[in-house]
Motif scaffolding. Structure first.
Motif, PDB file in Angstrom:
ATOM      1  N   ASP A 161       9.051 -10.899  -8.149  1.00  0.00           N
ATOM      2  CA  ASP A 161       7.988 -11.525  -7.251  1.00  0.00           C
ATOM      3  C   ASP A 161       8.343 -10.659  -5.772  1.00  0.00           C
ATOM      4  O   ASP A 161       7.788 -10.163  -5.106  1.00  0.00           O
ATOM      5  CB  ASP A 161       8.437 -12.859  -6.768  1.00  0.00           C
ATOM      6  N   VAL A 162       9.802 -10.483  -5.907  1.00  0.00           N
ATOM      7  CA  VAL A 162      10.075  -9.131  -4.640  1.00  0.00           C
ATOM      8  C   VAL A 162       9.417  -7.830  -4.957  1.00  0.00           C
ATOM      9  O   VAL A 162       8.822  -7.579  -3.924  1.00  0.00           O
ATOM     10  CB  VAL A 162      11.267  -8.925  -5.154  1.00  0.00           C
ATOM     11  N   SER A 163       9.095  -7.150  -5.867  1.00  0.00           N
ATOM     12  CA  SER A 163       8.698  -6.555  -6.740  1.00  0.00           C
ATOM     13  C   SER A 163       7.122  -5.942  -6.066  1.00  0.00           C
ATOM     14  O   SER A 163       6.263  -5.056  -5.453  1.00  0.00           O
ATOM     15  CB  SER A 163       8.342  -5.903  -8.461  1.00  0.00           C
ATOM     16  N   GLU A 164       6.513  -6.931  -6.438  1.00  0.00           N
ATOM     17  CA  GLU A 164       5.208  -7.669  -5.773  1.00  0.00           C
ATOM     18  C   GLU A 164       4.711  -7.024  -4.816  1.00  0.00           C
ATOM     19  O   GLU A 164       4.251  -7.159  -3.722  1.00  0.00           O
ATOM     20  CB  GLU A 164       4.196  -9.017  -6.260  1.00  0.00           C
ATOM     21  N   ALA A 165       5.631  -8.436  -4.188  1.00  0.00           N
ATOM     22  CA  ALA A 165       5.750  -8.282  -2.011  1.00  0.00           C
ATOM     23  C   ALA A 165       5.706  -7.485  -1.696  1.00  0.00           C
ATOM     24  O   ALA A 165       4.427  -6.726  -0.774  1.00  0.00           O
ATOM     25  CB  ALA A 165       6.294  -9.265  -1.475  1.00  0.00           C
ATOM     26  N   SER A 166       6.394  -6.170  -2.535  1.00  0.00           N
ATOM     27  CA  SER A 166       7.381  -4.882  -1.062  1.00  0.00           C
ATOM     28  C   SER A 166       6.314  -4.148  -1.922  1.00  0.00           C
ATOM     29  O   SER A 166       5.887  -3.016  -0.653  1.00  0.00           O
ATOM     30  CB  SER A 166       8.218  -4.721  -2.051  1.00  0.00           C
ATOM     31  N   GLY A 167       5.754  -4.242  -2.542  1.00  0.00           N
ATOM     32  CA  GLY A 167       4.692  -2.546  -3.471  1.00  0.00           C
ATOM     33  C   GLY A 167       2.909  -3.246  -1.847  1.00  0.00           C
ATOM     34  O   GLY A 167       2.561  -2.588  -1.420  1.00  0.00           O
ATOM     35  N   GLU A 168       2.823  -4.957  -2.305  1.00  0.00           N
ATOM     36  CA  GLU A 168       1.423  -4.806  -1.203  1.00  0.00           C
ATOM     37  C   GLU A 168       2.649  -4.894   0.534  1.00  0.00           C
ATOM     38  O   GLU A 168       1.183  -3.750   0.759  1.00  0.00           O
ATOM     39  CB  GLU A 168       1.631  -6.468  -1.416  1.00  0.00           C
ATOM     40  N   LEU A 169       3.484  -4.994   0.711  1.00  0.00           N
ATOM     41  CA  LEU A 169       3.740  -3.845   2.196  1.00  0.00           C
ATOM     42  C   LEU A 169       3.110  -2.562   2.375  1.00  0.00           C
ATOM     43  O   LEU A 169       2.866  -1.962   3.316  1.00  0.00           O
ATOM     44  CB  LEU A 169       5.160  -4.713   2.202  1.00  0.00           C
ATOM     45  N   LEU A 170       3.881  -2.045   1.157  1.00  0.00           N
ATOM     46  CA  LEU A 170       3.766  -0.495   1.391  1.00  0.00           C
ATOM     47  C   LEU A 170       2.089  -0.152   1.415  1.00  0.00           C
ATOM     48  O   LEU A 170       1.931   0.711   2.140  1.00  0.00           O
ATOM     49  CB  LEU A 170       4.485   0.044   0.141  1.00  0.00           C
ATOM     50  N   SER A 171       1.588  -0.919   0.839  1.00  0.00           N
ATOM     51  CA  SER A 171       0.232  -0.774   0.411  1.00  0.00           C
ATOM     52  C   SER A 171      -0.676  -1.002   2.137  1.00  0.00           C
ATOM     53  O   SER A 171      -1.472  -0.629   2.091  1.00  0.00           O
ATOM     54  CB  SER A 171      -0.785  -1.190  -0.304  1.00  0.00           C
ATOM     55  N   SER A 172      -0.287  -2.097   2.297  1.00  0.00           N
ATOM     56  CA  SER A 172      -0.704  -2.916   3.614  1.00  0.00           C
ATOM     57  C   SER A 172      -0.260  -1.683   4.597  1.00  0.00           C
ATOM     58  O   SER A 172      -1.014  -1.342   5.533  1.00  0.00           O
ATOM     59  CB  SER A 172       0.246  -4.064   3.907  1.00  0.00           C
ATOM     60  N   LEU A 173       0.972  -1.139   4.799  1.00  0.00           N
ATOM     61  CA  LEU A 173       1.153   0.044   5.826  1.00  0.00           C
ATOM     62  C   LEU A 173       0.358   1.578   5.488  1.00  0.00           C
ATOM     63  O   LEU A 173       0.752   2.358   6.478  1.00  0.00           O
ATOM     64  CB  LEU A 173       2.885   0.081   5.918  1.00  0.00           C
TER      65      LEU A 173
END
Length: 222
Positions: free
Chosen positions: A116-128
């Motif tokens: 879950d952390v991996s998915e959320a952090s990946g989405e954050l980086l992509s959004s930035l």
């Protein structure tokens, strides 16, 4: 300024670079530019954004926290990263260190335990807009051989030992940047691989937040 006043993050970021990074023998322009441009405040809970640039080991996601910027910048400089490098960040947490690496090397694999952390952090980086970082999940001590071998591996926290798997995933000439020791005393080390062996040098002393997954087993004592 009162707690209710908005923070000018650009000014706070510049002060962090000028007061925490430059005075600690960090001269690598690429490293300085990465810290000067990446929005550290985006990687902490909203309630903590006002202190994102303070000289604090600020908790981010469970089991992870920001390093002091002076220590992380010195380790990145000591690793002598090249833009063509393929890099692995072990214990990537909220993604800030992976974002810094994204500014310095070609491709970053970011490893976390919790899916879950991996998915959320990946989405954050992509959004930035950090689109050369791929978050994956797995046991930290195993590294991530599927995308290796690597030119550079950065371990994002204090560990008590260096698993063999990390060293085996270095290319010849590859570097592993890691802080080894205990909360009482530790050294930042740079391991360098050749075709025949791996050696290391101690770069400087520091004690960043620990990666709790990489601890030696303790003997039971009555």
């Amino acid at each position: 300024m009162s707690e209710s006043d908005p923070v000018d993050f650009e000014i706070a970021r510049k002060k962090m670079v000028d007061c925490q990074i430059r005075p600690n023998d960090v001269t690598d322009k690429a490293v300085i530019d990465a810290f000067a441009t990446i929005p550290r405040e985006a990687f902490v809970p909203k309630a903590k954004q006002s202190v994102a640039y303070s000289e604090l080991e600020l908790p981010t996601v469970e089991g992870r926290a920001f390093w002091l910027s002076r220590d992380l910048s010195k380790l990145l400089q000591a690793m002598a990263l090249k833009s063509s490098d393929l890099a692995l960040v072990i214990g990537a947490g909220e993604g800030y260190t992976a974002a810094l690496m994204n500014a310095l090397v070609d491709t970053v694999i970011a490893l976390e335990v919790d899916e879950d952390v991996s998915e959320a952090s990946g989405e954050l980086l992509s959004s930035l807009g950090y689109d050369r970082v791929a978050f994956v999940s797995g046991k930290l001590e195993d590294g991530y051989a599927a995308e290796g071998p690597y030119d550079a591996i950065l371990v994002n926290g204090l560990v008590e030992y260096v698993p063999d798997a990390w060293l085996k995933q270095l290319k010849p000439g590859g570097r592993l940047g890691v802080v080894v020791g205990t909360p009482d005393a530790a050294h930042a080390r740079i391991y360098t691989a050749t075709e025949q062996a791996v050696s290391f040098r101690n770069a400087f002393e520091c004690v960043p937040p620990a990666l709790p997954e990489i601890k030696r087993e303790r003997d039971f004592v009555f």
